[in-house]
Enzyme design. Structure first.
Site, PDB file in Angstrom:
ATOM      1  N   ASP A 132     -38.415 -43.573 -25.583  1.00  0.00           N
ATOM      2  CA  ASP A 132     -38.119 -42.334 -26.299  1.00  0.00           C
ATOM      3  C   ASP A 132     -36.724 -42.579 -26.852  1.00  0.00           C
ATOM      4  O   ASP A 132     -35.745 -42.557 -26.101  1.00  0.00           O
ATOM      5  CB  ASP A 132     -38.115 -41.133 -25.357  1.00  0.00           C
ATOM      6  CG  ASP A 132     -37.821 -39.850 -26.107  1.00  0.00           C
ATOM      7  OD1 ASP A 132     -36.974 -39.882 -27.031  1.00  0.00           O
ATOM      8  OD2 ASP A 132     -38.431 -38.828 -25.802  1.00  0.00           O
ATOM      9  N   HIS A 133     -36.615 -42.852 -28.143  1.00  0.00           N
ATOM     10  CA  HIS A 133     -35.331 -43.382 -28.629  1.00  0.00           C
ATOM     11  C   HIS A 133     -34.188 -42.377 -28.484  1.00  0.00           C
ATOM     12  O   HIS A 133     -33.026 -42.761 -28.499  1.00  0.00           O
ATOM     13  CB  HIS A 133     -35.447 -43.926 -30.058  1.00  0.00           C
ATOM     14  CG  HIS A 133     -35.475 -42.883 -31.130  1.00  0.00           C
ATOM     15  ND1 HIS A 133     -36.605 -42.194 -31.469  1.00  0.00           N
ATOM     16  CD2 HIS A 133     -34.507 -42.412 -31.941  1.00  0.00           C
ATOM     17  CE1 HIS A 133     -36.327 -41.352 -32.450  1.00  0.00           C
ATOM     18  NE2 HIS A 133     -35.046 -41.467 -32.760  1.00  0.00           N
ATOM     19  N   HIS A 188     -38.870 -35.955 -27.415  1.00  0.00           N
ATOM     20  CA  HIS A 188     -37.414 -35.871 -27.597  1.00  0.00           C
ATOM     21  C   HIS A 188     -36.815 -34.568 -27.044  1.00  0.00           C
ATOM     22  O   HIS A 188     -35.834 -34.589 -26.304  1.00  0.00           O
ATOM     23  CB  HIS A 188     -37.047 -35.981 -29.081  1.00  0.00           C
ATOM     24  CG  HIS A 188     -37.606 -37.211 -29.758  1.00  0.00           C
ATOM     25  ND1 HIS A 188     -37.755 -38.407 -29.107  1.00  0.00           N
ATOM     26  CD2 HIS A 188     -38.041 -37.418 -31.021  1.00  0.00           C
ATOM     27  CE1 HIS A 188     -38.263 -39.305 -29.954  1.00  0.00           C
ATOM     28  NE2 HIS A 188     -38.452 -38.727 -31.114  1.00  0.00           N
TER      29      HIS A 188
HETATM   30  C1  BG6 Z   1     -39.384 -39.818 -34.414  1.00  0.00           C
HETATM   31  C2  BG6 Z   1     -40.378 -38.905 -35.075  1.00  0.00           C
HETATM   32  O1  BG6 Z   1     -39.729 -40.018 -33.063  1.00  0.00           O
HETATM   33  O2  BG6 Z   1     -38.092 -39.229 -34.467  1.00  0.00           O
HETATM   34  C3  BG6 Z   1     -39.969 -38.630 -36.510  1.00  0.00           C
HETATM   35  O3  BG6 Z   1     -41.653 -39.521 -35.046  1.00  0.00           O
HETATM   36  C4  BG6 Z   1     -38.554 -38.114 -36.569  1.00  0.00           C
HETATM   37  O4  BG6 Z   1     -40.859 -37.709 -37.121  1.00  0.00           O
HETATM   38  C5  BG6 Z   1     -37.616 -39.030 -35.795  1.00  0.00           C
HETATM   39  O5  BG6 Z   1     -38.171 -38.063 -37.940  1.00  0.00           O
HETATM   40  C6  BG6 Z   1     -36.220 -38.442 -35.690  1.00  0.00           C
HETATM   41  O6  BG6 Z   1     -35.358 -39.388 -35.127  1.00  0.00           O
HETATM   42  P1  BG6 Z   1     -33.803 -39.359 -35.448  1.00  0.00           P
HETATM   43  O7  BG6 Z   1     -33.229 -40.423 -34.562  1.00  0.00           O
HETATM   44  O8  BG6 Z   1     -33.643 -39.623 -36.896  1.00  0.00           O
HETATM   45  O9  BG6 Z   1     -33.333 -37.979 -35.079  1.00  0.00           O
END
Ligand code: BG6
Length: 503
Positions: free
Chosen positions: A185-186, A248
């Site tokens: 989960d980045h 997230h």
């Molecule tokens: C991803 C989603 O996990 O996270 C995307 O699939 C979203 O839809 C993205 O745009 C948002 O990541 P960040 O790091 O740009 O906030």
């Protein structure tokens, strides 16, 4: 992020190496880790792809993309050239057994050059529908036999609901042990998300206040300015609840609400986070509309520029009912948080990109100030995750002057005052996976609880098509019903935009 000195020799295998994630995030992350001296002394990246290419062609492709997406564009630098020499391209057909035998030979050949059986890190940067086929082949050819040395990274979405996630986990667990599976989960790799732990458990002054006794409500916002871009095919039928809330936002909720872990060990932290997910109050189907709001954007303006509505996108059905916005109210049934609403919201095509946590403290029980204090506001802590990376504490102070009147004041800690260049989330997470540290990855029970927490909403929404889509304009903060969700309790979304222009 662990100290990664002395990581054993490692072979990284990237499935889907010509895809979007690999070019935007993975190769830049490996390059930056390499330039920062955080890759193992001996490592090789095997990039798998369907097209016929040789190493040189593939390396040229990587360099083009590093130029576009890496935070360090030092491409003439000898070190980057050296980095490229660690990349080998291998043509691979996911469905063909022979391809896995070729991979096996390649892995063994590299082991021979290293003079040691290297660790293996398989990165599945592919559509979730291919995970089963790859896993079955890895199993058949026994490519990941060593529990201590071999790991697999899996991108979200992990399943499409509770049942499909369970099925997927069942398949994976026939081939890998839980400690080999790194579910990404980045958001957990983001500096400011990790800083929540430092802030809460590295200081003695906030934790005593961190409960129902002093906190009125909590808001977690992940707003995006972008729409679905070229990801319509993936996004259609998925929607914001599965794409953002299940992972997230619930992970940020866990970091905000968890109890103090016994140590910073992976299992201690993950146990406390799993407790939060378990304590999320499950709602009855007839209460779904009371606790949640869905929305889809219509055409509108963002920063003065016209943008089309979701249904106008080429890859989206003109009568699509996929939600691009979700707001929900969550209660945690435990001693610390009983009765405190946690408001979560996320949406695409909002006025600006902004992720933040608002901790709203209770108002003073009695105001001793008899005049001039109409604007008396309760204390508030704002943790900005991105793009601003700061923590703000808002409090009341005396206005300079002869009279005793108050006005709101603010103390700010800005992350950039400590460091000008923080690692990207993928760098942190890949470095941890290389070092065998699963703390920032999702354990199976967390994933399962997170699906369970939203399962009723998913079910009710699936069976009851929205009648009012599109219901918010691109460039607005979402549907009106999201305001009503809070207004019922006398609350409102806290304005936290860069210009404080919200509603
Ligand atoms: C991803 C989603 O996990 O996270 C995307 O699939 C979203 O839809 C993205 O745009 C948002 O990541 P960040 O790091 O740009 O906030």
């Amino acid at each position: 992020m662990r100290n990664v000195k002395n990581i054993d020799p490692t072979i990284i295998v990237i499935f889907g190496s010509t895809g979007d994630l690999a070019k935007r995030k993975l190769f830049p992350a490996f390059q930056n880790l390499f330039l920062d001296g955080r890759m193992p002394e001996k490592f090789q990246i095997i990039a798998l792809g369907r097209a016929e290419k040789n190493d040189e062609e593939f390396r040229n492709y990587v360099i083009e993309n590093l130029n576009l997406f890496s935070r360090k564009k030092v491409l003439s630098d000898k070190k980057t050239q050296k980095f490229l020499s660690h990349i080998t391209y291998l043509r691979h057909d996911i469905d063909k057994e022979e391809s896995y035998y070729d991979l096996d030979s390649k892995l063994k050949a590299i082991d021979q050059t290293f003079g040691v059986r290297a660790n293996r890190l398989f990165y599945l940067s592919i559509s979730p529908s291919l995970i089963t086929t790859i896993t079955e082949n890895i199993h058949k050819i026994d490519l990941m036999p060593n529990v201590k040395q071999d790991r697999i990274i899996i991108e979200k979405p992990f399943g499409y609901d509770k049942n499909t996630a369970r099925e997927l986990n069942e398949i994976l667990s026939q081939t890998y042990k839980e400690e080999q599976i790194y579910r990404i989960d980045h958001y957990l790799g983001k500096e400011t998300v990790q800083n929540i732990l430092a802030f809460r458990f590295g200081n003695s002054m906030f934790e005593p206040l961190w409960s129902r006794n002093f906190i009125d409500f909590v808001q977690i916002t992940v707003a995006e300015e972008v729409g679905v871009e070229d990801r319509g095919e993936f996004y259609e039928g998925v929607g914001a609840l599965k794409d953002m809330i299940q992972n997230h936002l619930l992970q940020i909720l866990c970091m905000t609400a968890m109890e103090t872990p016994a140590s910073l060990g992976a299992d201690d932290i993950r146990n406390r986070k799993a407790d939060v997910l378990k304590s999320i109050r499950r709602i009855k189907p007839d209460k779904v509309n009371h606790y949640s709001v869905r929305g889809q954007y219509d055409a509108g303006f963002i920063k003065g520029n016209p943008v089309p509505g979701y249904r106008e996108d080429k890859k989206i059905a003109p009568d699509s009912n996929t939600e691009t916005y979700v707001a929900m109210k969550i209660y945690l049934d435990n001693w610390r948080w009983q009765g405190v609403p946690f408001y979560l919201r996320t949406g695409k095509r909002m006025p600006e990109k902004q992720s933040s946590i608002i901790i709203q403290f209770k108002p003073v029980p009695h105001s001793s100030f008899s005049y001039g204090n109409e604007g008396m506001t309760a204390n508030r802590l704002i943790i900005n995750i991105q793009p601003s990376m700061d923590i703000k504490l808002q409090f009341m102070a005396k206005k300079p002057g002869l009279s005793m009147s108050l006005s709101p004041a603010e103390m700010v800690f800005n992350y950039f005052s400590c460091s000008t260049m923080s690692p990207e989330a993928y760098e942190t997470l890949i470095a941890d996976a290389l070092a065998g540290d699963p703390t920032l990855f999702m354990r199976w029970d967390q994933v399962e609880e997170a699906w369970d927490a939203i399962d009723t909403i998913l079910e009710v929404w699936k069976n009851n098509a929205p009648t009012n889509f599109p219901n918010y304009k691109a460039g607005s903060w979402g549907p009106e019903a999201a305001d009503e969700l809070l207004a019922r309790q006398g609350h409102a979304w806290v304005s936290n935009t860069s210009e404080n222009t919200e509603k």
